[in-house]
Motif scaffolding. Structure first.
Motif, short mmCIF file in Angstrom:
data_model
loop_
_atom_site.label_atom_id
_atom_site.label_comp_id
_atom_site.label_asym_id
_atom_site.label_seq_id
_atom_site.Cartn_x
_atom_site.Cartn_y
_atom_site.Cartn_z
N PRO A 1 0.83 -1.21 0.00
CA PRO A 1 0.00 0.00 0.00
C PRO A 1 0.86 1.26 0.00
O PRO A 1 1.87 1.34 0.71
CB PRO A 1 -0.81 -0.13 1.30
N GLY A 2 0.46 2.22 -0.84
CA GLY A 2 1.25 3.44 -0.97
C GLY A 2 2.34 3.34 -2.02
O GLY A 2 3.24 4.17 -2.08
N LEU A 3 2.26 2.31 -2.88
CA LEU A 3 3.28 2.13 -3.91
C LEU A 3 3.30 3.29 -4.89
O LEU A 3 2.30 3.98 -5.08
CB LEU A 3 3.06 0.82 -4.65
N LEU A 4 4.44 3.48 -5.52
CA LEU A 4 4.59 4.50 -6.56
C LEU A 4 4.37 3.80 -7.91
O LEU A 4 5.19 2.97 -8.32
CB LEU A 4 5.98 5.14 -6.51
N PRO A 5 3.27 4.09 -8.61
CA PRO A 5 2.96 3.37 -9.86
C PRO A 5 4.08 3.41 -10.88
O PRO A 5 4.26 2.45 -11.64
CB PRO A 5 1.72 4.10 -10.37
N ILE A 6 4.86 4.49 -10.91
CA ILE A 6 5.93 4.59 -11.91
C ILE A 6 6.94 3.46 -11.73
O ILE A 6 7.48 2.94 -12.71
CB ILE A 6 6.62 5.97 -11.83
N GLU A 7 7.20 3.05 -10.49
CA GLU A 7 8.18 1.99 -10.26
C GLU A 7 7.68 0.66 -10.82
O GLU A 7 8.46 -0.09 -11.43
CB GLU A 7 8.48 1.86 -8.77
N LEU A 8 6.41 0.38 -10.64
CA LEU A 8 5.85 -0.85 -11.19
C LEU A 8 5.91 -0.82 -12.70
O LEU A 8 6.22 -1.82 -13.36
CB LEU A 8 4.41 -1.03 -10.71
N GLY A 9 5.65 0.35 -13.29
CA GLY A 9 5.73 0.49 -14.74
C GLY A 9 7.14 0.29 -15.26
O GLY A 9 7.34 -0.30 -16.33
N ILE A 10 8.13 0.76 -14.51
CA ILE A 10 9.53 0.60 -14.92
C ILE A 10 9.87 -0.88 -15.07
O ILE A 10 10.47 -1.31 -16.07
CB ILE A 10 10.46 1.27 -13.90
N LYS B 1 4.94 4.66 -0.04
CA LYS B 1 4.87 5.99 0.56
C LYS B 1 5.22 5.94 2.04
O LYS B 1 5.84 6.85 2.59
CB LYS B 1 3.48 6.57 0.36
N GLY B 2 4.85 4.86 2.70
CA GLY B 2 5.13 4.71 4.12
C GLY B 2 6.62 4.62 4.44
O GLY B 2 7.04 4.89 5.57
N ASP C 1 0.20 5.93 -4.24
CA ASP C 1 0.40 7.26 -3.69
C ASP C 1 -0.31 8.31 -4.54
O ASP C 1 -0.19 9.51 -4.29
CB ASP C 1 1.89 7.59 -3.57
N ALA C 2 -1.05 7.84 -5.56
CA ALA C 2 -1.83 8.73 -6.41
C ALA C 2 -3.31 8.59 -6.06
O ALA C 2 -3.67 8.03 -5.02
CB ALA C 2 -1.57 8.39 -7.88
N ASP C 3 -4.21 9.06 -6.95
CA ASP C 3 -5.64 9.03 -6.65
C ASP C 3 -6.34 7.82 -7.26
O ASP C 3 -7.50 7.87 -7.61
CB ASP C 3 -6.31 10.32 -7.14
#
Length: 342
Positions: free
Chosen positions: A10-19, A77-78, A51-53
């Protein structure tokens, strides 16, 4: 096929998963076959907040870790909040216990805190975002934290700096697995640099910005075009109209390592490219890469890469140079086996 499991929280940064999916998903063999299978997992399957909406739906649970050849722990994010500095317990500890011995484990950005909590970074070099590096060092004193580098590679445990450094790390792992040509094709298709110079030092704000006119970029660019010849510090400094002392200090500020260390890295990159893409004799490769003799090339290559140039060529070109072959140990540079998981 090499299976990669991305562990999200929870609180993941979507860009990292996309990378992870973009880079490994675009790695292809000489025949065009995909080289990796990428799956996403989490501790409790279902909707995972980012961490987005928006949230993402993750169907796989921690059981996916048991089938992975590589586990990549993304940041959350945590992670940017004050840490306890404790060891893993509860469901996360159970999840890490599922990872098979010998599995390669990597982290992006502050995901390194999770690896440290698992005890995987004890006695190892590691990095994270430069803003979080002091916390990592204070909370886990057994970890050798290097906040300047873009990533670290201890063989079966790797870490990377801030979010975009995940790109550098993924390309490094692809290059380690399948050679520079495959990694360069992935980088070209994604329109990113196949290898960024320097470390995080160039991104850390300073009270007084260095004037652009005093950059060492001109000397670096010139050196890359003349790697086949002996290059002295005095000669490089003169290209940018600096004293040797000023040039060396400015170079380290901009790139994060000394000029001579950088030159050796670039010569090794040139040698790898020639070994993969040509049938040139070792003496010629040594000369073109600036090592002078085949003996010098072998010494530097063995020290940096962990295998001889001829072994590297056989591994990444195949017996007849027509197909890529993979040998995990060829580019590991491992400093020792990972300790028992906790």
């Amino acid at each position: 096929m090499h299976r990669i499991a991305s562990l999200v929280r929870p609180g993941l940064l979507p860009i990292e998963l996309g990378i992870v999916h973009q880079l490994f998903g675009n790695a292809r063999s000489a025949s065009g076959a995909p080289l990796y299978e990428i799956v996403t997992c989490t501790i409790v399957p279902g909707q995972v907040p980012t961490d987005a909406d928006f949230t993402i739906a993750v169907e796989r649970g921690p059981e996916a870790l048991a089938a992975a050849d590589t586990v990549i722990v993304l940041s959350s994010k945590g992670d940017y909040q004050p840490q306890t500095g404790g060891r893993l317990d509860g469901p996360m500890a159970d999840a890490f216990a599922r990872i098979r011995p010998g599995t390669r484990i990597a982290s992006i950005c502050t995901g390194a805190f999770l690896l440290a909590a698992a005890g995987l970074l004890d006695g190892r070099r590691a990095t994270t975002h430069w803003r979080s590096a002091p916390d990592l060092r204070a909370l886990y004193p057994a970890v050798e934290v290097e906040e300047n580098v873009l990533y670290t590679d201890s063989g079966d445990v790797l870490t990377s700096a801030g979010v975009a450094a995940g790109i550098d790390l993924c390309l490094h792992m692809i290059r380690r697995d399948h050679g520079a040509t495959v990694a360069n094709e992935v980088a070209r298709g994604t329109i990113v640099a196949p290898h960024r110079e320097g470390g995080q030092a160039q991104y850390i704000s300073r009270p007084v910005p260095e004037p652009r006119s005093s950059s060492t970029a001109g000397a670096r660019s010139w050196a890359l075009r003349h790697l086949d010849r002996p290059l002295s510090l005095r000669e490089l400094a003169a290209r940018d109209s600096m004293s040797v002392r000023t040039f060396t200090r400015r170079f380290r500020e901009e790139v994060g390592i000394s000029p001579l260390q950088w030159l050796t890295q670039q010569r090794l990159e040139r040698a790898r490219q020639l070994l993969e893409e040509t049938d040139l004799a070792m003496d010629r490769i040594a000369s073109d890469a600036g090592f002078g003799t085949a003996a010098s090339l072998r010494q530097h290559f063995q020290s940096a890469v962990g295998v001889s140039p001829s072994t590297y060529r056989a591994t990444f070109r195949g017996a007849h140079g027509s197909e890529w072959t993979v040998r995990e140990s060829a580019f590991s540079g491992a400093s020792g086996s990972r300790g028992q998981r906790r």
